[in-house]
Design a protein around this motif. Structure first.
Motif, PDB file in Angstrom:
ATOM      1  N   LYS A  62     -10.114-100.222 -89.579  1.00 29.02           N
ATOM      2  CA  LYS A  62     -10.769-101.462 -89.983  1.00 29.02           C
ATOM      3  C   LYS A  62     -12.114-101.153 -90.621  1.00 29.02           C
ATOM      4  CE  LYS A  62      -8.603-104.607 -86.653  1.00 29.02           C
ATOM      5  NZ  LYS A  62      -8.827-105.629 -85.597  1.00 29.02           N
ATOM      6  N   LEU A  63     -12.184-101.357 -91.919  1.00 27.29           N
ATOM      7  CA  LEU A  63     -13.432-101.218 -92.661  1.00 27.29           C
ATOM      8  C   LEU A  63     -13.729-102.556 -93.317  1.00 27.29           C
ATOM      9  CD1 LEU A  63     -12.736 -97.831 -94.482  1.00 27.29           C
ATOM     10  CD2 LEU A  63     -13.990 -98.155 -92.371  1.00 27.29           C
ATOM     11  N   PHE A  64     -14.973-102.782 -93.685  1.00 22.14           N
ATOM     12  CA  PHE A  64     -15.278-103.996 -94.446  1.00 22.14           C
ATOM     13  C   PHE A  64     -15.635-103.584 -95.868  1.00 22.14           C
ATOM     14  CE2 PHE A  64     -19.365-102.713 -92.674  1.00 22.14           C
ATOM     15  CZ  PHE A  64     -20.241-102.888 -93.728  1.00 22.14           C
ATOM     16  N   ASN A  65     -15.285-104.457 -96.822  1.00 21.45           N
ATOM     17  CA  ASN A  65     -15.478-104.085 -98.218  1.00 21.45           C
ATOM     18  C   ASN A  65     -16.647-104.842 -98.851  1.00 21.45           C
ATOM     19  OD1 ASN A  65     -14.502-106.651 -98.579  1.00 21.45           O
ATOM     20  ND2 ASN A  65     -12.637-106.052 -99.634  1.00 21.45           N
ATOM     21  N   CYS A  66     -16.987-104.439-100.053  1.00 15.41           N
ATOM     22  CA  CYS A  66     -18.033-105.115-100.822  1.00 15.41           C
ATOM     23  C   CYS A  66     -17.565-106.535-101.103  1.00 15.41           C
ATOM     24  CB  CYS A  66     -18.284-104.363-102.122  1.00 15.41           C
ATOM     25  SG  CYS A  66     -19.404-105.209-103.254  1.00 15.41           S
ATOM     26  N   TYR A  74     -16.725 -99.732 -96.370  1.00 16.38           N
ATOM     27  CA  TYR A  74     -17.770 -99.099 -95.561  1.00 16.38           C
ATOM     28  C   TYR A  74     -17.447 -99.252 -94.093  1.00 16.38           C
ATOM     29  CZ  TYR A  74     -20.241 -99.449 -99.999  1.00 16.38           C
ATOM     30  OH  TYR A  74     -20.588 -99.351-101.320  1.00 16.38           O
ATOM     31  N   CYS A  75     -17.935 -98.275 -93.309  1.00 18.56           N
ATOM     32  CA  CYS A  75     -17.730 -98.341 -91.872  1.00 18.56           C
ATOM     33  C   CYS A  75     -18.879 -99.070 -91.188  1.00 18.56           C
ATOM     34  CB  CYS A  75     -17.587 -96.929 -91.298  1.00 18.56           C
ATOM     35  SG  CYS A  75     -19.051 -95.884 -91.518  1.00 18.56           S
ATOM     36  N   SER A  76     -19.995 -99.266 -91.913  1.00 18.32           N
ATOM     37  CA  SER A  76     -21.155 -99.933 -91.314  1.00 18.32           C
ATOM     38  C   SER A  76     -22.060-100.477 -92.410  1.00 18.32           C
ATOM     39  CB  SER A  76     -21.951 -98.942 -90.452  1.00 18.32           C
ATOM     40  OG  SER A  76     -22.508 -97.915 -91.267  1.00 18.32           O
ATOM     41  N   ARG A  96     -10.053-112.357-107.396  1.00 16.91           N
ATOM     42  CA  ARG A  96      -9.006-112.256-106.382  1.00 16.91           C
ATOM     43  C   ARG A  96      -9.618-111.981-105.015  1.00 16.91           C
ATOM     44  NH1 ARG A  96      -6.208-109.919-109.512  1.00 16.91           N
ATOM     45  NH2 ARG A  96      -4.946-111.665-110.178  1.00 16.91           N
ATOM     46  N   SER A  97      -9.147-112.644-103.987  1.00 15.07           N
ATOM     47  CA  SER A  97      -9.780-112.597-102.677  1.00 15.07           C
ATOM     48  C   SER A  97      -9.873-111.189-102.102  1.00 15.07           C
ATOM     49  CB  SER A  97      -9.022-113.503-101.691  1.00 15.07           C
ATOM     50  OG  SER A  97      -7.678-113.064-101.543  1.00 15.07           O
ATOM     51  N   SER A  98      -8.869-110.343-102.373  1.00 15.74           N
ATOM     52  CA  SER A  98      -8.894-108.984-101.850  1.00 15.74           C
ATOM     53  C   SER A  98      -9.035-107.956-102.963  1.00 15.74           C
ATOM     54  CB  SER A  98      -7.620-108.702-101.045  1.00 15.74           C
ATOM     55  OG  SER A  98      -6.482-108.870-101.860  1.00 15.74           O
TER      56      SER A  98
END
Length: 348
Positions: A62-66, A74-76, A96-98
């Motif tokens: 699980k990472l979050f994106n720009c 990014y991991c943090s 596009r959402s993703s």
């Protein structure tokens, strides 16, 4: 190997303008079902699709994106801040959402599509011509992707700027081009980060018993017309020995005309591999491959711009695709007629 060279439906005759007709090989559904990867298999394969932090290369589930481009992870928050100065110049908003992530993910875990793409890369990157590429010398294959209407009649409508084309259109992933990093248009050297990624991938394949297989990098690029901007994803690419063997045999594709039923052979090449990939995705009427998505205005505008003969990178590669794939012959004929007569034609 076979290619469905057309699709079959016909539009109702328009009150004025040009009537566009296309046809489907009656065996298209059976051909697709015989080689398509099942939804269940794709779901299992997704588990092996990993994503690394853009800054520290930590691989996590699980990472979050720009939030703007959706194209880097990014991991943090700390890693995102550290990477911002590098990412800022290439960060472009994506409707596009993703972003392109989910589409590239589903393409990458599909062994049929990736198998043919790898054969195309073997040809385009010269792996058969230079035995050291992928071993002593890195290679990078840039894959230009785009979203087109799943109904080719809507593609024709956008291309000739038909105002009656519906605003909401189902789109599908298409591969427009493979460009080798070694080509004249990509003479800049690999960045230190990419070079290190390749070296690590090469060392890992050696350790896992694949020392005789070439290893490189692959970059999926989703472009837009505006300033030829776009977002991309880069990953390591392992070319199995079997893929090299397929490329060396050069077994031809069999193409079938949906209008005449005549079968013709097409030499195995990067171009014919791309045509097979795009035709296979187009044949997936039930979205079994999970490569369909609603088109954005950015997607539509690239096609309209190509119809207006605008000279940008995204329109050039689209028109090159149209020239090499038989499906688009009608659109090109419409464009030629418009140029010769100085009038506009509407497709419906």
């Amino acid at each position: 190997m076979s290619i469905d060279s057309g699709t079959s439906e016909s539009s109702a005759p328009p009150q004025k303008g040009v009537r566009m007709v296309h046809a489907i090989d009656p065996d298209q559904h059976n051909i697709f079902r015989s080689i398509a990867v099942s939804s269940e298999s794709l779901k299992v394969n997704k588990k092996y699709f990993g994503v690394q932090c853009t800054q520290c290369q930590t691989e996590m589930k699980k990472l979050f994106n720009c939030a703007k481009c959706k194209g880097v992870w990014y991991c943090s928050k700390e890693c995102q801040k550290k990477n911002w100065s590098n990412h800022k110049p290439t960060c472009h908003a994506d409707e596009r959402s993703s972003g392109i992530f989910k589409l590239v993910q589903m393409f990458s875990v599909n062994p049929v599509l990736m198998g043919y793409l790898k054969v195309g890369i073997v040809f385009e990157c010269g792996l058969l011509d230079n035995p050291r590429i992928g071993f002593d010398t890195p290679f990078l294959a840039r894959i230009e992707i785009a979203i087109e209407p799943s109904d080719v009649l809507n593609f024709g409508g956008l291309y000739v700027n038909d105002p009656t084309v519906e605003e909401k259109l189902q789109g599908m992933l298409q591969v427009n081009a493979i460009t080798a990093w070694q080509s004249p248009s990509m003479r800049a050297p690999l960045t230190p980060k990419r070079l290190n990624t390749w070296r690590e991938a090469r060392a890992r394949c050696n350790a896992e018993g694949f020392a005789e297989d070439p290893v490189g990098l692959i970059e999926f690029v989703g472009r837009r017309r505006t300033a030829d901007s776009g977002n991309s994803m880069t990953a390591e690419l392992h070319i199995p020995t079997m893929t090299l063997a397929v490329a060396m045999t050069r077994a031809p594709f069999t193409a079938v005309s949906a209008f005449t039923g005549i079968r013709t052979e097409k030499p195995l090449s990067a171009a014919s591999c791309l045509e097979f990939i795009n035709s296979h995705i187009r044949a997936d009427k039930q979205n079994q491959l999970r490569l369909r998505t609603e088109m954005t205005e950015q997607d539509k505008e690239v096609i309209r711009a190509a119809g207006r003969d605008e000279d940008t990178f995204s329109t050039r590669i689209l028109k090159e695709k149209m020239q090499r794939e038989q499906l688009y012959a009608g659109c090109l004929q419409l464009m030629l007629r418009k140029e010769n007569t100085g009038t506009s034609h509407h497709a419906s």
